[in-house]
Design an enzyme around this catalytic site. Structure first.
Site, PDB file in Angstrom:
ATOM      1  N   LEU A 233      37.684  33.504 -50.498  1.00 34.42           N
ATOM      2  CA  LEU A 233      38.498  33.842 -49.278  1.00 34.42           C
ATOM      3  C   LEU A 233      39.459  33.014 -48.399  1.00 34.42           C
ATOM      4  O   LEU A 233      38.646  32.264 -47.763  1.00 34.42           O
ATOM      5  CB  LEU A 233      38.123  35.138 -48.659  1.00 34.42           C
ATOM      6  N   LEU A 234      40.765  32.973 -48.197  1.00 35.73           N
ATOM      7  CA  LEU A 234      41.313  32.136 -47.213  1.00 35.73           C
ATOM      8  C   LEU A 234      41.706  33.022 -46.276  1.00 35.73           C
ATOM      9  O   LEU A 234      42.697  33.994 -46.469  1.00 35.73           O
ATOM     10  CB  LEU A 234      42.682  31.193 -47.810  1.00 35.73           C
ATOM     11  N   ASP A 235      41.449  32.674 -44.877  1.00 36.65           N
ATOM     12  CA  ASP A 235      42.090  33.405 -43.835  1.00 36.65           C
ATOM     13  C   ASP A 235      42.674  32.303 -43.077  1.00 36.65           C
ATOM     14  O   ASP A 235      42.118  31.610 -42.504  1.00 36.65           O
ATOM     15  CB  ASP A 235      40.761  34.129 -42.868  1.00 36.65           C
ATOM     16  N   GLY A 237      45.019  31.578 -39.964  1.00 39.87           N
ATOM     17  CA  GLY A 237      44.946  32.037 -38.641  1.00 39.87           C
ATOM     18  C   GLY A 237      43.955  32.747 -38.087  1.00 39.87           C
ATOM     19  O   GLY A 237      43.931  33.940 -37.856  1.00 39.87           O
ATOM     20  N   GLY A 239      41.646  32.603 -35.905  1.00 37.75           N
ATOM     21  CA  GLY A 239      41.075  32.962 -34.575  1.00 37.75           C
ATOM     22  C   GLY A 239      39.855  32.569 -34.274  1.00 37.75           C
ATOM     23  O   GLY A 239      39.438  31.515 -34.653  1.00 37.75           O
ATOM     24  N   GLY A 241      37.276  33.616 -35.862  1.00 39.49           N
ATOM     25  CA  GLY A 241      36.181  33.679 -37.016  1.00 39.49           C
ATOM     26  C   GLY A 241      35.570  34.952 -37.203  1.00 39.49           C
ATOM     27  O   GLY A 241      35.073  35.450 -38.214  1.00 39.49           O
ATOM     28  N   THR A 259      42.831  27.504 -38.208  1.00 42.69           N
ATOM     29  CA  THR A 259      43.503  28.148 -36.981  1.00 42.69           C
ATOM     30  C   THR A 259      44.164  26.604 -36.657  1.00 42.69           C
ATOM     31  O   THR A 259      43.902  25.670 -37.186  1.00 42.69           O
ATOM     32  CB  THR A 259      42.401  28.331 -35.881  1.00 42.69           C
ATOM     33  N   GLN A 264      39.197  27.587 -30.333  1.00 42.69           N
ATOM     34  CA  GLN A 264      38.790  28.914 -31.159  1.00 42.69           C
ATOM     35  C   GLN A 264      37.811  28.331 -32.135  1.00 42.69           C
ATOM     36  O   GLN A 264      36.997  28.688 -32.782  1.00 42.69           O
ATOM     37  CB  GLN A 264      40.215  29.341 -31.869  1.00 42.69           C
ATOM     38  N   CYS A 434      53.664  45.406 -24.425  1.00 41.57           N
ATOM     39  CA  CYS A 434      53.473  45.702 -25.669  1.00 41.57           C
ATOM     40  C   CYS A 434      53.080  47.225 -26.001  1.00 41.57           C
ATOM     41  O   CYS A 434      53.405  47.683 -26.964  1.00 41.57           O
ATOM     42  CB  CYS A 434      52.246  44.733 -26.234  1.00 41.57           C
TER      43      CYS A 434
HETATM   44  C1  LIG Z   1      46.848  36.449 -32.730  1.00 50.38           C
HETATM   45  S1  LIG Z   1      45.877  35.126 -33.311  1.00 50.38           S
HETATM   46  C2  LIG Z   1      45.036  36.232 -34.548  1.00 50.38           C
HETATM   47  C3  LIG Z   1      43.747  35.548 -34.913  1.00 50.38           C
HETATM   48  C4  LIG Z   1      42.636  36.328 -35.873  1.00 50.38           C
HETATM   49  N1  LIG Z   1      43.647  36.375 -37.212  1.00 50.38           N
HETATM   50  C5  LIG Z   1      42.315  37.893 -35.415  1.00 50.38           C
HETATM   51  O1  LIG Z   1      42.906  38.594 -35.855  1.00 50.38           O
HETATM   52  O2  LIG Z   1      41.529  37.819 -34.329  1.00 50.38           O
HETATM   53  C6  LIG Z   1      46.901  34.174 -34.363  1.00 50.38           C
HETATM   54  C7  LIG Z   1      46.169  32.828 -34.994  1.00 50.38           C
HETATM   55  O3  LIG Z   1      47.266  32.333 -35.643  1.00 50.38           O
HETATM   56  C8  LIG Z   1      46.979  30.698 -35.596  1.00 50.38           C
HETATM   57  N2  LIG Z   1      47.962  30.099 -35.929  1.00 50.38           N
HETATM   58  C9  LIG Z   1      49.236  30.066 -35.386  1.00 50.38           C
HETATM   59  N3  LIG Z   1      50.169  29.293 -36.045  1.00 50.38           N
HETATM   60  C10 LIG Z   1      49.414  28.723 -36.809  1.00 50.38           C
HETATM   61  C11 LIG Z   1      49.890  27.667 -37.926  1.00 50.38           C
HETATM   62  N4  LIG Z   1      50.951  26.903 -38.072  1.00 50.38           N
HETATM   63  N5  LIG Z   1      48.781  27.355 -38.765  1.00 50.38           N
HETATM   64  C12 LIG Z   1      47.569  27.833 -38.957  1.00 50.38           C
HETATM   65  N6  LIG Z   1      47.262  28.871 -37.745  1.00 50.38           N
HETATM   66  C13 LIG Z   1      48.111  29.309 -37.137  1.00 50.38           C
HETATM   67  C14 LIG Z   1      46.392  30.775 -34.322  1.00 50.38           C
HETATM   68  O4  LIG Z   1      45.552  29.437 -34.033  1.00 50.38           O
HETATM   69  C15 LIG Z   1      45.381  31.965 -34.171  1.00 50.38           C
HETATM   70  O5  LIG Z   1      44.368  31.698 -34.317  1.00 50.38           O
END
Ligand SMILES: C[S@@+](CC[C@H](N)C(=O)[O-])C[C@H]1O[C@@H](n2cnc3c(N)ncnc32)[C@H](O)[C@@H]1O
Length: 470
Positions: A233-235, A237, A239, A241, A259, A264, A434
């Site tokens: 699985l690739l996640d 973004g 956050g 973890g 990320t 983070q 929001c």
């Molecule tokens: C709102 S947070 C959501 C984090 C996580 N998925 C969660 O639900 O808790 C957005 C995430 O997207 C990442 N992000 C934003 N731009 C990115 C990019 N260009 N490449 C990789 N990650 C990115 C941020 O670093 C952050 O971890």
């Protein structure tokens, strides 16, 4: 109703006439402002403020407004949920700049006014303007605005992100992410759930706690993706973890989480280790454009939760192409992102420009862009994906934000100590605004399940969704 009371009531104007009335009023106000030299007396200031507020506030409102001298303009609808308190004579003048969202937001950050009670009920102020106004009334209100503004004097600008380079270049995206997410892990820990999930939760019964709702959301995503032990699985973004740790712990999948935030990453890696999952979960600082560097087709499943909002319209196809290339044929991607609802605009374009100056993009999510669903799907399909399922969870996001808001209020002293008064007020305001956006339907939250069919066009999904709700 008697004939005379009917005649006293101003006739509502048609949009075109309304536009002309505003233009005439604006001209008259500018001309009159040149003649206003003498400083206004306290009584004149109060009268000017009441006149402007009565014209600008929503007709149906559940909040009181209190002037600096204690005068109260009461709510028009019960129960009263909040009170907007103007701190000084200068407050209203500073709140009435253009574009209005920036002036109001900046005034709040500076502490020119306070909101006691439920902030979200006050957060929709820039889209109110429903009082029926005659041209003469518009002219008078604008003269008073001018008067209040002249009296307010200049105001310092709050601190915002410094971004260099072309929007959505790798470097600038990195700066934008650092500004928001590297603020302070301790601050986010105060008001997020125990897994530190920073995205919409899932409240299937409506009675879940925030912790339960975030766990339910992670489970919902894993089920939609039909995760199986041993899958990769690739996640994107990832956050702090939360999803990577949950999916590895509950489904036995191998996860790469990426990320752009160093803060983070530190916290996420510590959490992976504490969960005893280092053999299954790897977290890296990596841009979404570079995920294919693991090798084309190296993942069975992909998640992207609350990340696509950072990508920007211009790069949306690149984003989906990059995920498509990293996914194996037959694989699935779950894209979970806020969408902008494309309701017909409430105001003509010129008035929109006066009310909306991009406060969120300037102070909260630099370069963030929200797309309507159809546009996101167009980019996904353009990259080769087949949309299989879309679920709108906007009511769930309003609930999630209310939980965050309650937690932040409960820990406000610690929050202030960690990030300072201005940042604390900014996060408090953005969360409340929001809530309003998701409640009213201006904002949506779409979970979109996308498939990459294999060479024979097959997709590994059952014939119904029943298994998701088992
Ligand atoms: C709102 S947070 C959501 C984090 C996580 N998925 C969660 O639900 O808790 C957005 C995430 O997207 C990442 N992000 C934003 N731009 C990115 C990019 N260009 N490449 C990789 N990650 C990115 C941020 O670093 C952050 O971890």
């Amino acid at each position: 109703m008697s004939a005379s009371s009917r005649m006293d009531r101003p006739t509502p104007l048609r949009p075109a006439t309304r536009g002309l009335a505003w233009a005439a009023g604006l001209t008259a106000a500018v001309l009159a402002a040149r003649q206003v030299r003498r400083p206004p007396t306290p009584a004149e200031l109060r009268a000017a403020a009441l006149d402007v507020l009565e014209a600008a506030l929503p007709q149906r409102r559940t909040f009181d407004v209190q002037l600096w001298d204690g005068t109260v303009l009461p709510a028009t609808v019960k129960p009263v949920t909040a009170r907007l308190v103007l701190k000084g004579e200068h407050s209203l003048g500073r709140m009435l700049g253009l574009p209005l969202d920036l002036a109001l937001g900046e005034a709040y950050l500076r502490g020119d006014f306070e909101i006691e009670g439920d902030i979200s009920t006050v957060a929709g102020l820039t889209t109110a303007f429903d009082a029926p106004l005659t041209p003469a009334r518009v002219a008078r209100v604008l003269r008073n605005v001018q008067r209040l503004r002249a009296h307010a004097g200049p105001a310092p600008r709050p601190v915002t992100a410094h971004l260099d380079g072309t929007p959505h270049s790798r470097e600038r995206d990195q700066q934008a992410v650092t500004y928001h997410y590297d603020l302070s892990n301790d601050f986010y820990r105060l008001w997020l759930d125990r897994r530190m999930v920073y995205s919409c939760g899932y409240f299937p019964s409506g009675n879940e706690t925030l912790d339960e709702a975030q766990t339910a959301k992670l489970e919902h995503i894993c089920r939609k993706l039909r995760l199986k032990p041993g899958e990769r699985l690739l996640d994107i973004g990832c956050g702090w973890g939360g999803l990577a740790i949950y999916a590895a712990g509950q489904y036995g999948v191998q996860v790469l989480g990426v990320t752009l935030s160093e803060a983070q990453l530190r916290e996420g890696r510590a959490r992976v280790e504490a969960a005893g999952l280092s053999h299954l979960v790897r977290l890296e600082v990596r841009d979404y454009r570079d995920v294919v560097s693991e090798g084309p087709g190296s993942f069975d499943k992909i998640t992207s939760v609350g990340m696509a909002e950072h990508v920007g319209r211009a790069n949306m196809t690149t984003y989906f192409r990059s995920a498509y290339a990293a996914l194996r044929p037959g694989g699935l991607m779950l894209n979970h992102a806020i969408g902008a609802n494309v309701q017909p605009p409430k105001f003509p374009k010129w008035l929109q420009a006066l009310t909306s100056g991009g406060f969120m993009q300037k102070y909260v999510f630099p370069d963030g862009e929200l797309l309507p669903l159809w546009e996101t799907l167009q980019h996904a399909e353009g990259a080769g994906f087949e949309p299989r399922d879309v679920e709108n969870l906007r009511e769930h996001y309003a609930r999630t934000l209310l939980c965050w808001s309650d937690n932040l209020e409960a820990r406000r002293e610690e929050a202030r100590a960690l990030v300072g008064e201005e940042r604390f007020r900014l996060w408090r305001l953005y969360i409340a605004a929001c809530v309003n956006g998701f409640r009213s339907g201006q904002l949506d939250l779409y979970q979109t399940l996308l498939a990459k069919p294999d060479e024979e066009g097959r997709v590994e999904l059952p014939m119904s969704r029943a298994d998701v709700y088992r």
